[in-house]
Design a protein around this motif. Sequence first.
Motif, mmCIF file in Angstrom:
data_model
loop_
_atom_site.group_PDB
_atom_site.id
_atom_site.type_symbol
_atom_site.label_atom_id
_atom_site.label_comp_id
_atom_site.label_asym_id
_atom_site.label_seq_id
_atom_site.Cartn_x
_atom_site.Cartn_y
_atom_site.Cartn_z
ATOM 1 N N PHE A 252 0.833 -1.204 0.000
ATOM 2 C CA PHE A 252 0.000 0.000 0.000
ATOM 3 C C PHE A 252 0.868 1.254 0.000
ATOM 4 C CE2 PHE A 252 -2.282 3.177 2.695
ATOM 5 C CZ PHE A 252 -3.353 3.434 1.865
ATOM 6 N N PHE A 253 1.848 1.312 0.888
ATOM 7 C CA PHE A 253 2.700 2.497 0.963
ATOM 8 C C PHE A 253 3.663 2.573 -0.221
ATOM 9 C CE2 PHE A 253 1.211 2.565 5.357
ATOM 10 C CZ PHE A 253 0.963 3.921 5.512
ATOM 11 N N TYR A 254 4.067 1.428 -0.750
ATOM 12 C CA TYR A 254 4.856 1.413 -1.984
ATOM 13 C C TYR A 254 4.075 2.074 -3.113
ATOM 14 C CZ TYR A 254 6.572 -0.567 -6.395
ATOM 15 O OH TYR A 254 6.994 -0.731 -7.697
ATOM 16 N N THR A 255 2.782 1.763 -3.197
ATOM 17 C CA THR A 255 1.937 2.371 -4.239
ATOM 18 C C THR A 255 1.867 3.878 -4.072
ATOM 19 O OG1 THR A 255 0.639 0.332 -4.378
ATOM 20 C CG2 THR A 255 -0.369 2.333 -5.270
ATOM 21 N N LEU A 256 1.743 4.339 -2.830
ATOM 22 C CA LEU A 256 1.728 5.780 -2.598
ATOM 23 C C LEU A 256 3.056 6.402 -3.020
ATOM 24 C CD1 LEU A 256 -0.017 6.022 0.905
ATOM 25 C CD2 LEU A 256 -1.052 6.000 -1.365
ATOM 26 N N LYS A 257 4.157 5.740 -2.698
ATOM 27 C CA LYS A 257 5.477 6.296 -2.998
ATOM 28 C C LYS A 257 5.726 6.412 -4.495
ATOM 29 C CE LYS A 257 10.439 5.607 -2.251
ATOM 30 N NZ LYS A 257 10.704 6.982 -1.749
ATOM 31 N N ILE A 258 5.423 5.367 -5.251
ATOM 32 C CA ILE A 258 5.739 5.412 -6.685
ATOM 33 C C ILE A 258 4.832 6.397 -7.427
ATOM 34 C CG2 ILE A 258 6.673 3.069 -6.709
ATOM 35 C CD1 ILE A 258 4.049 2.129 -8.025
ATOM 36 N N ASP A 298 15.144 -1.804 -3.723
ATOM 37 C CA ASP A 298 15.689 -1.742 -5.081
ATOM 38 C C ASP A 298 14.494 -1.645 -6.036
ATOM 39 O OD1 ASP A 298 16.792 -2.158 -7.603
ATOM 40 O OD2 ASP A 298 18.249 -3.635 -6.886
ATOM 41 N N MET A 299 14.096 -0.425 -6.345
ATOM 42 C CA MET A 299 12.896 -0.205 -7.141
ATOM 43 C C MET A 299 13.032 -0.765 -8.554
ATOM 44 S SD MET A 299 10.602 1.235 -5.266
ATOM 45 C CE MET A 299 10.291 2.296 -3.859
ATOM 46 N N ASP A 300 14.201 -0.639 -9.143
ATOM 47 C CA ASP A 300 14.386 -1.148 -10.507
ATOM 48 C C ASP A 300 14.236 -2.659 -10.548
ATOM 49 O OD1 ASP A 300 14.790 1.388 -11.523
ATOM 50 O OD2 ASP A 300 16.971 1.297 -11.310
ATOM 51 N N ALA A 301 14.830 -3.325 -9.559
ATOM 52 C CA ALA A 301 14.727 -4.786 -9.522
ATOM 53 C C ALA A 301 13.280 -5.223 -9.297
ATOM 54 C CB ALA A 301 15.627 -5.347 -8.429
ATOM 55 N N LEU A 302 12.563 -4.481 -8.453
ATOM 56 C CA LEU A 302 11.166 -4.827 -8.209
ATOM 57 C C LEU A 302 10.328 -4.620 -9.467
ATOM 58 C CD1 LEU A 302 8.946 -5.747 -6.318
ATOM 59 C CD2 LEU A 302 8.699 -3.384 -5.536
ATOM 60 N N ARG A 303 10.559 -3.525 -10.172
ATOM 61 C CA ARG A 303 9.807 -3.292 -11.420
ATOM 62 C C ARG A 303 10.086 -4.389 -12.441
ATOM 63 N NH1 ARG A 303 11.696 2.101 -10.447
ATOM 64 N NH2 ARG A 303 10.027 3.449 -9.654
ATOM 65 N N GLY A 313 10.322 -13.745 -6.963
ATOM 66 C CA GLY A 313 11.395 -12.747 -7.016
ATOM 67 C C GLY A 313 10.991 -11.463 -6.316
ATOM 68 N N ALA A 314 9.748 -11.025 -6.538
ATOM 69 C CA ALA A 314 9.260 -9.815 -5.885
ATOM 70 C C ALA A 314 9.175 -10.013 -4.383
ATOM 71 C CB ALA A 314 7.897 -9.430 -6.456
ATOM 72 N N GLN A 315 8.673 -11.183 -3.944
ATOM 73 C CA GLN A 315 8.547 -11.435 -2.513
ATOM 74 C C GLN A 315 9.904 -11.430 -1.811
ATOM 75 O OE1 GLN A 315 5.746 -11.804 -0.479
ATOM 76 N NE2 GLN A 315 4.787 -10.956 -2.302
ATOM 77 N N LYS A 316 10.918 -11.994 -2.469
ATOM 78 C CA LYS A 316 12.247 -12.013 -1.856
ATOM 79 C C LYS A 316 12.776 -10.601 -1.663
ATOM 80 C CE LYS A 316 16.810 -14.151 -2.122
ATOM 81 N NZ LYS A 316 17.530 -12.908 -1.767
ATOM 82 N N LEU A 317 12.608 -9.767 -2.662
ATOM 83 C CA LEU A 317 13.051 -8.373 -2.539
ATOM 84 C C LEU A 317 12.339 -7.680 -1.383
ATOM 85 C CD1 LEU A 317 13.048 -7.436 -6.329
ATOM 86 C CD2 LEU A 317 15.067 -7.430 -4.839
#
Length: 330
Positions: A252-258, A298-303, A313-317
């Motif tokens: 949720f907060f990741y969505t607000l940030k991006i 690591d936003m690039d890796a998550l994207r 992969g996303a969960q590990k990050l």
Amino acid sequence: MSEYPRFGAGLWHFASYLDRYATDGYAPPVSTIEQIARAGAVGDLSVVDVPYPFTEGVTVEDVKAALAEHGLEAIGVTPEIYMRRFSKGAFTNPDAAVRAEALAFLNEAADVVRALGAKYLKVWPGQDGWDYPFQVNHHDQWELAVSGMRELAQANADLKIVIEYKPREPRNKMFWDSAAKTALGIKAMGVDNVGVLLDFGHALYGGESPAAAAQLLIDHGLLWGMDVNDNLRGWDDDMVVGTVHPVEVFEFFYTLKINNWEGVWQLDQFPFREDTVEAAKLSIRFLKGLHRALEEMDMDALREAQARQDAMGAQKLVQDVLFSCLRDEP
């Protein structure tokens, strides 16, 4: 690391509570002024959402003085349009006289917003809705709910008004029950001073993804405020944030940030049996750790993982950064 956001809380967080079992309450009554003092004792809060009317004998001037004394500001005012006199609804009550009474009370609360210098009038019409099949005409409910909000907005064009939606309680089905329906209703109003306050727990137990609901509202320019808490998904438990669904809170907060959403990170919690100040402190501890995790992600890796729909992969990050950052909080 960038500065922490501003933290806030609904003033009810510091009140005392009762339910249908402990009808004598879980603690002695707490006045509006005492609630403000407790909020000030948290240390990291800068704003509070103030219920209206205040407890007996407390004036607007008393509230202003108490807020100033404890270094707090009012972010919003929440009029209590969900009490007994509005048991069949405020905006959608079948009695036109009661609807007029509700509107008059909301306009009175709007004056309190002005007096306190708050950011918005928050509308939570918990009694608007229905309990049984065939109880209401759904077309008529839509017309009353939308036109009533439109009238309120037009009468207070200088103020921001936010609707806090919720799937149910106290009605078995609330009218404003989802992000999508609330967005559609606001668009139908044809006004520019009504938005949405998204309560994380309401989205969660309503079957929504809070992150997806936030994105929908942001895309339509309607996410004007938010509350966070947690629950067991079957009810609006209003538990301490991050105690049950930390990963979904993080998303949720990741969505607000991006989306570069900037606003108060606000608590809407009901610590029935817990120390209210300590519950707020623990919540903010979690939110500070979450803020650090967002800075270190690591936003690039998550994207890239999302582009592949690589769930593991996303969960590990997420796990690596979220839980290590929480460990660093005192």
